[in-house]
Design a protein around this motif. Structure first.
Motif, PDB file in Angstrom:
ATOM      1  N   ARG A  67       5.267  -6.507  -9.006  1.00 59.96           N
ATOM      2  CA  ARG A  67       3.821  -6.454  -9.433  1.00 59.96           C
ATOM      3  C   ARG A  67       3.414  -5.066  -8.767  1.00 59.96           C
ATOM      4  O   ARG A  67       2.634  -4.085  -9.559  1.00 59.96           O
ATOM      5  N   LEU A  68       3.456  -4.844  -7.528  1.00 61.98           N
ATOM      6  CA  LEU A  68       2.981  -3.724  -6.852  1.00 61.98           C
ATOM      7  C   LEU A  68       4.057  -2.407  -7.296  1.00 61.98           C
ATOM      8  O   LEU A  68       3.298  -1.246  -7.585  1.00 61.98           O
ATOM      9  N   ALA A  69       5.077  -2.604  -7.843  1.00 63.28           N
ATOM     10  CA  ALA A  69       5.911  -1.597  -8.151  1.00 63.28           C
ATOM     11  C   ALA A  69       5.337  -0.889  -9.488  1.00 63.28           C
ATOM     12  O   ALA A  69       5.776   0.215 -10.050  1.00 63.28           O
ATOM     13  N   GLN A 124       4.671  -6.759   5.035  1.00 70.08           N
ATOM     14  CA  GLN A 124       5.417  -5.474   5.059  1.00 70.08           C
ATOM     15  C   GLN A 124       5.773  -5.227   3.459  1.00 70.08           C
ATOM     16  O   GLN A 124       5.833  -3.890   3.268  1.00 70.08           O
ATOM     17  N   THR A 125       5.804  -5.922   2.641  1.00 76.90           N
ATOM     18  CA  THR A 125       5.928  -5.407   1.235  1.00 76.90           C
ATOM     19  C   THR A 125       4.528  -4.879   0.852  1.00 76.90           C
ATOM     20  O   THR A 125       4.868  -3.657   0.190  1.00 76.90           O
ATOM     21  N   PHE A 126       3.489  -5.160   1.083  1.00 81.03           N
ATOM     22  CA  PHE A 126       2.226  -4.896   0.847  1.00 81.03           C
ATOM     23  C   PHE A 126       2.146  -3.303   1.492  1.00 81.03           C
ATOM     24  O   PHE A 126       1.808  -2.423   0.738  1.00 81.03           O
ATOM     25  N   THR A 127       2.440  -3.399   2.680  1.00 86.27           N
ATOM     26  CA  THR A 127       2.392  -2.053   3.504  1.00 86.27           C
ATOM     27  C   THR A 127       3.555  -0.885   2.802  1.00 86.27           C
ATOM     28  O   THR A 127       2.910   0.214   2.888  1.00 86.27           O
ATOM     29  N   ARG A 128       4.546  -1.440   2.611  1.00 85.57           N
ATOM     30  CA  ARG A 128       5.637  -0.128   1.782  1.00 85.57           C
ATOM     31  C   ARG A 128       4.963   0.246   0.681  1.00 85.57           C
ATOM     32  O   ARG A 128       4.863   1.548   0.649  1.00 85.57           O
ATOM     33  N   HIS A 129       4.512  -0.679  -0.210  1.00 85.45           N
ATOM     34  CA  HIS A 129       3.855   0.072  -1.528  1.00 85.45           C
ATOM     35  C   HIS A 129       2.570   0.911  -1.213  1.00 85.45           C
ATOM     36  O   HIS A 129       2.428   1.920  -1.797  1.00 85.45           O
ATOM     37  N   ILE A 130       1.573   0.498  -0.339  1.00 81.93           N
ATOM     38  CA  ILE A 130       0.185   1.055  -0.133  1.00 81.93           C
ATOM     39  C   ILE A 130       0.737   2.312   0.587  1.00 81.93           C
ATOM     40  O   ILE A 130       0.250   3.319   0.359  1.00 81.93           O
ATOM     41  N   LEU A 146      -3.443  -1.555   7.939  1.00 83.57           N
ATOM     42  CA  LEU A 146      -4.850  -2.115   7.695  1.00 83.57           C
ATOM     43  C   LEU A 146      -5.153  -2.754   6.536  1.00 83.57           C
ATOM     44  O   LEU A 146      -5.778  -3.729   6.432  1.00 83.57           O
ATOM     45  N   ILE A 147      -4.837  -2.099   5.437  1.00 82.10           N
ATOM     46  CA  ILE A 147      -5.185  -2.639   4.059  1.00 82.10           C
ATOM     47  C   ILE A 147      -4.326  -3.815   3.793  1.00 82.10           C
ATOM     48  O   ILE A 147      -4.893  -4.732   3.201  1.00 82.10           O
ATOM     49  N   ALA A 148      -3.260  -3.484   4.196  1.00 80.29           N
ATOM     50  CA  ALA A 148      -2.101  -4.612   3.787  1.00 80.29           C
ATOM     51  C   ALA A 148      -2.637  -5.857   4.363  1.00 80.29           C
ATOM     52  O   ALA A 148      -2.759  -7.054   4.051  1.00 80.29           O
TER      53      ALA A 148
END
Length: 225
Positions: A67-69, A124-130, A146-148
């Motif tokens: 989804r993030l991709a 970590q998954t959220f951080t990588r995409h953000i 911080l956002i993740a």
């Protein structure tokens, strides 16, 4: 009624035995015998009894990443909210089993550590995409982390409230989740805020079969309300 799969029988047997005997006192052999399968069948489905407790972690990570991709810096707010919502919906669909897992992990330190490890992987998954949406430069990594962390913390706050029974229904949980994501957006400078508001973004709904529509209709009604 269709016969339950071996995988389903193993999971049910494991949770029943964990409740009756305790996690540490329950062996793989005990679970296999209760489920009516052999050790070989057990290990075809799960690597260990710990993986019976958290059977869908890898699939959820994959779904979040997928989804993030599809998001861009302009649609990041929608992307992170929907990705986190996938995890919440998974637990809501599990129902009482999710609550049994929650009670079990609270009493077994090894499972608590496994749960914390899973949360770190989500972050970590959220951080990588953000971080990628922010340009991927070293100076933007802290903001991405911080956002993740805010997104995962907000999600976990709502999930725990539902698991504890503080939110009585799935509808209440989904409403609380939307409010939590709005709180994140109001306190953290999430990418995409400068773009079109989420309400103005077009949406495409892809369904595998009619059962998906039956499951999603309550959520659609909530959103329209």
């Amino acid at each position: 009624m269709a016969e339950r799969s071996a995988r389903e029988r193993i999971v049910e047997a494991a949770f029943d035995l964990f409740a009756e005997r305790g996690y540490d006192a329950t062996t793989v052999e005990d679970i296999a015998a209760r489920a009516g399968v052999g050790r070989t069948t057990f290990f075809r489905q799960f690597r260990s009894k710990e993986h019976v407790v958290f059977p869908d972690h890898e699939q959820l990570l994959t779904a979040i990443g997928a989804r993030l991709a599809t998001a861009t810096p302009r649609t990041a707010i929608v992307g992170v909210s929907e990705a986190a919502g996938l995890v919440l919906q998974h637990y809501l669909d599990e129902g009482e089993r999710a609550r049994r897992r929650y009670r079990l992990t609270r009493s077994v330190p090894a499972l608590q550590e496994r749960e914390r490890s899973g949360i770190r992987q989500y972050e970590q998954t959220f951080t990588r995409h953000i971080h990628g949406w922010l340009g991927g430069e070293p100076e933007s990594l802290l903001r991405a982390e911080l956002i993740a962390n805010a997104v995962v913390t907000a999600h976990n706050h709502v999930l725990r409230a539902w698991l504890r029974g503080q939110l009585a229904t799935a509808t209440e949980a989904r409403r609380a989740f939307r409010a939590a994501m709005a709180e994140v957006e109001s306190h953290v400078d999430v990418p995409g805020r400068e773009g079109a508001p989420a309400e103005a973004l077009p949406a495409v709904l892809v369904l595998r079969d009619a059962s998906d529509l039956d499951r999603l209709l309550p959520q659609i009604r909530d959103l329209l309300a």
